[in-house]
Design a protein around this motif. Structure first.
Motif, PDB file in Angstrom:
ATOM      1  N   ASP A 263       0.838  -1.202   0.000  1.00  0.00           N
ATOM      2  CA  ASP A 263       0.000   0.000   0.000  1.00  0.00           C
ATOM      3  C   ASP A 263       0.875   1.256   0.000  1.00  0.00           C
ATOM      4  OD1 ASP A 263      -2.377   1.477   0.095  1.00  0.00           O
ATOM      5  OD2 ASP A 263      -2.313   1.595   2.291  1.00  0.00           O
ATOM      6  N   GLY A 264       0.587   2.189  -0.901  1.00  0.00           N
ATOM      7  CA  GLY A 264       1.311   3.450  -0.989  1.00  0.00           C
ATOM      8  C   GLY A 264       2.455   3.440  -1.996  1.00  0.00           C
TER       9      GLY A 264
ATOM     10  N   ARG B  29      -0.987  -2.870  -8.686  1.00  0.00           N
ATOM     11  CA  ARG B  29      -1.942  -3.232  -7.645  1.00  0.00           C
ATOM     12  C   ARG B  29      -1.212  -3.851  -6.445  1.00  0.00           C
ATOM     13  NH1 ARG B  29      -2.148  -6.537 -11.908  1.00  0.00           N
ATOM     14  NH2 ARG B  29      -1.915  -8.586 -11.058  1.00  0.00           N
ATOM     15  N   LEU B  30      -1.894  -3.885  -5.329  1.00  0.00           N
ATOM     16  CA  LEU B  30      -1.315  -4.477  -4.118  1.00  0.00           C
ATOM     17  C   LEU B  30      -0.938  -5.927  -4.374  1.00  0.00           C
ATOM     18  CD1 LEU B  30      -3.691  -3.102  -1.346  1.00  0.00           C
ATOM     19  CD2 LEU B  30      -1.381  -2.363  -1.872  1.00  0.00           C
TER      20      LEU B  30
END
Length: 161
Positions: A115-116, A148-149
């Motif tokens: 994430d991020g 994407r994650l």
């Protein structure tokens, strides 16, 4: 004529006129009857407008196709290949903070998106030009904007993703 006589005559004249007015008022004809007329207003319904067809414009000239530019190589500009070489880990930075995966020899092999993370920051962290990282990861769409994650990014320049 003396003043009292004049006053008496005057009072008599006023009285005589008053008596005459009262006597004559009974002789006055009856007032004319007032004519009353009744007017009935019947509302006329508002007519419903009839839709009219809008004329369809007629195109009299065929559309002109946009000219197709001719692409030619510029002989004065040499082809510059993208640098290729192993990735180098500059350490975690905002936008690329996860730990990379290394092989037995300690070479960088992959990076898993968290994430991020951004593709640009991943390329900066591992000292790779964006074009080279994109070429190493053909499964990444949108020029790296659509990662994407938990997506695995290939960092091994000798293989393609």
């Amino acid at each position: 004529m003396t003043g009292s006589m004049f006053t008496a005559r005057r009072a008599f004249a006023v009285a005589a006129l008053t008596v005459a007015a009262v006597a004559l008022s009974g002789c006055a004809p009856a007032p004319a009857p007032v004519v009353t007329q009744t007017i009935v207003i019947t509302p006329t319904p508002t007519p419903t407008p009839t839709p009219t067809a809008t004329p369809t414009p007629v195109v009299t000239t065929p559309p002109v196709a946009a000219p197709v530019p001719e692409i030619t190589e510029n002989p004065d500009v040499p082809e510059v290949p993208l640098p290729e070489g192993p990735a180098y880990d500059n350490g975690a930075i905002p936008g690329a903070q996860a730990a990379p995966v290394r092989d037995d020899a300690g070479n960088l092999t992959s990076y898993t998106v968290i994430d991020g993370d951004t593709f640009f920051d991943i390329a900066q962290r591992f000292d790779l030009p964006m074009q080279q990282l994109l070429r190493m990861n053909p499964s990444v769409s949108g020029l790296g904007e659509n990662i994407r994650l938990r997506q695995v990014i290939n960092l091994d320049w000798t293989t393609t993703g």
